[in-house]
Design an enzyme around this catalytic site. Structure first.
Site, PDB file in Angstrom:
ATOM      1  N   ARG A  67      -2.225 -12.343   3.191  1.00 31.59           N
ATOM      2  CA  ARG A  67      -3.588 -12.029   2.767  1.00 31.59           C
ATOM      3  C   ARG A  67      -3.748 -12.309   1.275  1.00 31.59           C
ATOM      4  NH1 ARG A  67      -7.685  -8.598   3.962  1.00 31.59           N
ATOM      5  NH2 ARG A  67      -8.535 -10.678   3.712  1.00 31.59           N
ATOM      6  N   HIS A  99      -6.900  -8.693  -2.826  1.00 27.93           N
ATOM      7  CA  HIS A  99      -8.254  -8.187  -2.612  1.00 27.93           C
ATOM      8  C   HIS A  99      -8.282  -6.679  -2.840  1.00 27.93           C
ATOM      9  CE1 HIS A  99      -6.189  -7.639   1.255  1.00 27.93           C
ATOM     10  NE2 HIS A  99      -6.975  -6.598   1.427  1.00 27.93           N
ATOM     11  N   HIS A 141     -10.466  -3.259  -1.404  1.00 21.99           N
ATOM     12  CA  HIS A 141     -11.418  -2.718  -0.444  1.00 21.99           C
ATOM     13  C   HIS A 141     -12.419  -1.805  -1.160  1.00 21.99           C
ATOM     14  CE1 HIS A 141      -8.956  -3.874   3.110  1.00 21.99           C
ATOM     15  NE2 HIS A 141      -7.965  -3.722   2.248  1.00 21.99           N
ATOM     16  N   TYR A 176       0.832  -1.194   0.000  1.00 26.16           N
ATOM     17  CA  TYR A 176       0.000   0.000   0.000  1.00 26.16           C
ATOM     18  C   TYR A 176       0.874   1.254   0.000  1.00 26.16           C
ATOM     19  CZ  TYR A 176      -4.090  -2.829   1.286  1.00 26.16           C
ATOM     20  OH  TYR A 176      -5.107  -3.738   1.304  1.00 26.16           O
ATOM     21  N   TYR A 182      -0.065  -9.976   0.237  1.00 25.79           N
ATOM     22  CA  TYR A 182       0.922  -9.329   1.110  1.00 25.79           C
ATOM     23  C   TYR A 182       0.918  -9.966   2.503  1.00 25.79           C
ATOM     24  CZ  TYR A 182      -3.131  -6.583   2.795  1.00 25.79           C
ATOM     25  OH  TYR A 182      -4.337  -6.191   3.291  1.00 25.79           O
TER      26      TYR A 182
END
Length: 256
Positions: free
Chosen positions: A174, A177, A179, A125, A164
């Site tokens: 994870r 995906h 959000h 991120y 990640y």
């Protein structure tokens, strides 16, 4: 004690078996997970343990006075295309994500603000708190927004995010995906959820996804590949509807 993936797998399976047994015995289907789902360690530390408290004498209007209001003039022409927001092209697999925002009767919800945010193709991120050693992409910020049209449809062009690591337990990863948030008609109505990609090998190991113990509800979080949304020699297409309520509702992070 350091928790391993095997420890978490045991907890996930115990929770799943307990849920399946309860439903088989006549208990109602649970479309949303318990907030104290043990394999997801941080939820145990932060979920509300006390009843909600009304704001300023039960007057929600006071909250809305300081909340943002969004409309067509707040959305620019590139807000929903995360691949053209910077000077160069981002790295990674280009994808198109589209679907409809629907109510419990399958009717379109028009003119609603939908936001997304995500990791880049390397699984990082663009945020100061994300310090894991994967490269940042100067041409990808990972944030977009759009308004649904008259058919309740939204459209984003972006980069497929990477998996990640996170610190729920040793060697925790994870699945890829994105959000999503839906704002509704007031800031206090904001709903947040996650969209996943088909056939991800990390699905069985992720305590956030597995906290949705009902299999059909969990499946509704996974987008479907849609060849008609794919663009020749440019991007692959994924279809994912968001249902706000009812028996086919999309899982929301804060439950109901």
């Amino acid at each position: 004690m350091t928790l391993t993936q095997s420890d978490i797998d045991v907890e996930i399976n115990e929770a799943q078996n307990a849920y399946d047994k309860a439903v088989a015995g006549g208990a109602p289907v649970q479309h949303h997970p318990p907030r104290d789902y043990a394999p997801y360690r941080s939820s145990v530390l932060r979920y509300p343990k006390q009843p909600l408290v009304a704001v300023n004498g039960s007057d929600p209007e006071t909250v809305e006075l300081s909340g943002p209001v969004f409309g067509p003039t707040d959305i620019t022409g590139i807000d929903n295309d995360l691949t053209v927001q910077h000077q160069g092209e981002p790295l990674g697999e280009r994808i198109t994500v589209s679907g409809r925002l629907l109510d419990r009767e399958g009717r379109p919800v028009r003119g609603q603000l939908i936001e997304l945010w995500q990791a880049n193709a390397s699984g990082r991120y663009a945020h100061l708190r994300d310090q894991h050693p994967a490269p940042l992409d100067p041409n990808f910020t990972g944030v977009g927004r759009t308004l649904t049209d008259d058919q309740g449809r939204y459209f984003f062009r972006t980069i497929k995010p990477g998996a990640y690591p996170w610190r729920n337990h040793t060697n925790a990863w994870r699945p890829a995906h994105i959000h999503f948030s839906v704002f509704g008609t007031a800031f206090t109505q904001r709903l947040v959820t996650q969209m996943y990609f088909p056939n991800d090998p990390l699905f069985p190991y992720d305590p956030i996804l597995r906290s949705v113990t009902d299999e059909s509800a969990r499946a509704r979080l996974v987008a479907q590949y849609n060849h008609e949304l794919s663009q020749p020699e440019f991007s692959l297409g994924y279809e994912w509807d968001i249902v706000l309520d009812g028996p086919s509702a999309t899982w929301i992070e804060e439950g109901r």
